[in-house]
Design a protein around this motif. Sequence first.
Motif, mmCIF file in Angstrom:
data_model
loop_
_atom_site.group_PDB
_atom_site.id
_atom_site.type_symbol
_atom_site.label_atom_id
_atom_site.label_comp_id
_atom_site.label_asym_id
_atom_site.label_seq_id
_atom_site.Cartn_x
_atom_site.Cartn_y
_atom_site.Cartn_z
ATOM 1 N N ALA A 141 37.006 44.590 38.601
ATOM 2 C CA ALA A 141 36.150 45.210 39.612
ATOM 3 C C ALA A 141 36.282 44.523 40.973
ATOM 4 C CB ALA A 141 34.696 45.177 39.144
ATOM 5 N N SER A 142 37.037 43.419 41.047
ATOM 6 C CA SER A 142 37.095 42.658 42.311
ATOM 7 C C SER A 142 38.257 43.091 43.212
ATOM 8 C CB SER A 142 37.194 41.160 42.005
ATOM 9 O OG SER A 142 38.439 40.857 41.403
ATOM 10 N N ARG A 143 38.673 44.340 43.084
ATOM 11 C CA ARG A 143 39.800 44.864 43.858
ATOM 12 C C ARG A 143 39.542 44.799 45.361
ATOM 13 N NH1 ARG A 143 40.927 50.364 45.766
ATOM 14 N NH2 ARG A 143 39.014 51.052 44.749
ATOM 15 N N ILE A 144 40.557 44.412 46.090
ATOM 16 C CA ILE A 144 40.501 44.441 47.554
ATOM 17 C C ILE A 144 41.205 45.728 47.974
ATOM 18 C CG2 ILE A 144 41.141 43.235 49.672
ATOM 19 C CD1 ILE A 144 41.448 40.679 47.896
ATOM 20 N N SER A 145 40.504 46.634 48.665
ATOM 21 C CA SER A 145 41.115 47.945 48.883
ATOM 22 C C SER A 145 42.093 47.969 50.060
ATOM 23 C CB SER A 145 40.053 49.029 49.017
ATOM 24 O OG SER A 145 39.220 48.721 50.088
ATOM 25 N N ARG A 146 41.851 47.148 51.087
ATOM 26 C CA ARG A 146 42.780 47.124 52.229
ATOM 27 C C ARG A 146 43.016 45.712 52.691
ATOM 28 N NH1 ARG A 146 42.754 51.918 56.475
ATOM 29 N NH2 ARG A 146 44.497 50.632 57.109
ATOM 30 N N LEU A 147 44.257 45.429 53.068
ATOM 31 C CA LEU A 147 44.604 44.103 53.555
ATOM 32 C C LEU A 147 45.652 44.220 54.653
ATOM 33 C CD1 LEU A 147 45.300 42.070 50.268
ATOM 34 C CD2 LEU A 147 43.549 41.509 51.954
ATOM 35 N N THR A 148 45.611 43.321 55.612
ATOM 36 C CA THR A 148 46.761 43.198 56.499
ATOM 37 C C THR A 148 47.732 42.227 55.831
ATOM 38 O OG1 THR A 148 45.876 41.285 57.661
ATOM 39 C CG2 THR A 148 45.281 43.460 58.535
ATOM 40 N N VAL A 153 48.520 59.701 46.938
ATOM 41 C CA VAL A 153 49.318 60.544 47.832
ATOM 42 C C VAL A 153 48.483 61.660 48.456
ATOM 43 C CG1 VAL A 153 51.318 62.092 47.950
ATOM 44 C CG2 VAL A 153 51.432 60.012 46.558
ATOM 45 N N PHE A 154 47.568 62.242 47.689
ATOM 46 C CA PHE A 154 46.915 63.469 48.140
ATOM 47 C C PHE A 154 45.446 63.316 48.527
ATOM 48 C CE2 PHE A 154 50.499 65.013 45.524
ATOM 49 C CZ PHE A 154 51.173 65.705 46.531
ATOM 50 N N THR A 155 44.958 62.085 48.638
ATOM 51 C CA THR A 155 43.586 61.910 49.132
ATOM 52 C C THR A 155 43.572 60.804 50.185
ATOM 53 O OG1 THR A 155 42.862 60.152 47.636
ATOM 54 C CG2 THR A 155 42.673 62.403 46.809
ATOM 55 N N ASP A 156 42.484 60.735 50.928
ATOM 56 C CA ASP A 156 42.375 59.702 51.950
ATOM 57 C C ASP A 156 41.886 58.372 51.395
ATOM 58 O OD1 ASP A 156 43.375 60.499 54.343
ATOM 59 O OD2 ASP A 156 41.618 61.711 54.850
ATOM 60 N N GLU A 157 41.212 58.441 50.250
ATOM 61 C CA GLU A 157 40.599 57.213 49.726
ATOM 62 C C GLU A 157 41.626 56.184 49.290
ATOM 63 O OE1 GLU A 157 38.412 58.682 46.348
ATOM 64 O OE2 GLU A 157 38.285 60.556 47.480
ATOM 65 N N GLY A 158 42.617 56.627 48.501
ATOM 66 C CA GLY A 158 43.562 55.684 47.945
ATOM 67 C C GLY A 158 42.925 54.945 46.784
ATOM 68 N N ALA A 159 43.769 54.553 45.838
ATOM 69 C CA ALA A 159 43.231 54.045 44.584
ATOM 70 C C ALA A 159 43.262 52.522 44.472
ATOM 71 C CB ALA A 159 44.015 54.668 43.425
ATOM 72 N N GLY A 160 44.307 51.894 44.967
ATOM 73 C CA GLY A 160 44.493 50.463 44.700
ATOM 74 C C GLY A 160 44.290 49.614 45.936
ATOM 75 N N THR A 161 45.270 48.759 46.217
ATOM 76 C CA THR A 161 45.243 47.934 47.422
ATOM 77 C C THR A 161 46.294 48.452 48.385
ATOM 78 O OG1 THR A 161 44.555 45.967 46.198
ATOM 79 C CG2 THR A 161 45.590 45.607 48.341
ATOM 80 N N MET A 162 45.880 48.736 49.610
ATOM 81 C CA MET A 162 46.834 49.166 50.630
ATOM 82 C C MET A 162 47.078 48.013 51.582
ATOM 83 S SD MET A 162 46.831 52.377 53.171
ATOM 84 C CE MET A 162 45.941 52.066 54.656
ATOM 85 N N ILE A 163 48.344 47.729 51.856
ATOM 86 C CA ILE A 163 48.681 46.653 52.776
ATOM 87 C C ILE A 163 49.442 47.230 53.970
ATOM 88 C CG2 ILE A 163 49.875 44.442 53.040
ATOM 89 C CD1 ILE A 163 49.527 44.063 50.015
ATOM 90 N N THR A 164 48.961 46.911 55.150
ATOM 91 C CA THR A 164 49.602 47.390 56.383
ATOM 92 C C THR A 164 49.811 46.210 57.330
ATOM 93 O OG1 THR A 164 47.441 47.816 57.314
ATOM 94 C CG2 THR A 164 48.523 49.694 56.267
ATOM 95 N N LEU A 165 50.490 46.476 58.440
ATOM 96 C CA LEU A 165 50.685 45.440 59.433
ATOM 97 C C LEU A 165 49.320 45.048 60.008
ATOM 98 C CD1 LEU A 165 53.255 44.078 60.353
ATOM 99 C CD2 LEU A 165 53.314 45.629 62.302
#
Length: 295
Positions: free
Chosen positions: A226-233, A283-295
């Motif tokens: 349950a301790s998932r981090i959904s977005r990270l740089t 792919v088809f929703t804005d929420e996203g399921a796991g961890t997204m990493i961007t610049l």
Amino acid sequence: MIHERLDLLREALPYIQRFKNKVFVVKLSGKITEDQERLGSLAEEITLCQQVGISVAVIHGGGKQLTETAERLGISQRMVNGRRITDAETLEVAKMIFAGQINMDILSALRGKGAECVGLSGVDGNIIHARRREIQEVLNRETGQLETVDFGHVGDIVGINLRLLRLLLDNGYIPVVSSLGADEQGHIYNINADTIAAEIAVHLEAEKLILLTDVNGILRDKDDPASRISRLTVEEAEALVRDRVVSSGMLPKIAAIARLVRRGVRSAHIINGSNRNALLHEVFTDEGAGTMITL
Ligand code: ADP
Ligand code: MG
């Protein structure tokens, strides 16, 4: 009821339009290819993406199966910072498991969903040009000690040849690439599949890199799903490495993703391939399921 179900198709429209003719690189962990039903379900999601006009390249590893088979044969396995020390015997087993069994299992599942796919390793068409990793001083993140490590038949990628992959993608095939590469002399190397996937994604100028694994993403506490981090740089992800929040197989993922987003691929996603619809969700929703990493 019927309207709700049909509205789902409408909701997908902007995503289908946005991603048409874009390339997605999807990496499948060996941990999620073993169960027939789960693999079949994933194959359906991959085929659906491809059928709506996304070019999908599949890369896979098979670390779990390699460890199991090697140990059954009495070949002991050792990992340093999530990367496998690959002696000659382990390489032989890696060839059988990666390029043989797992690659074929994935092809079989995709074929079962009506996709046209082609099984390859990084050796085919000179896709992965590698060089043997030199003996090097490594800071072992598990022990905190500096160690001199000979990784054996492990390669570092020095170049990618896209000719064959482009030929396949442009003709509607799903390439399924196992994590082996070779040098100019034809020596075969074991290469971490996350590293290969990221490198191929950079060269294909992919829209996304999606790593499907067996955890919900990067976890703040790796024993608490349950301790998932959904977005990270990238910088935040690298700080998690320094703070030892991530370890083992998560280390090559973060290293590969960091190089990838710094070289122009917009985002990388680590998601749990064991969850039904994980890929579609991403792919088809804005929420996203796991961890997204961007610049
Ligand atoms: P894959 O086959 O997907 O490459 P790996 O075993 O190489 O799988 O890497 C994923 C593993 O990384 C997870 O199963 C988990 O045990 C480990 N891991 C270490 N730290 C973390 C973390 N902070 N969050 C999630 N997973 C982590
Ligand atoms: Mg791994």
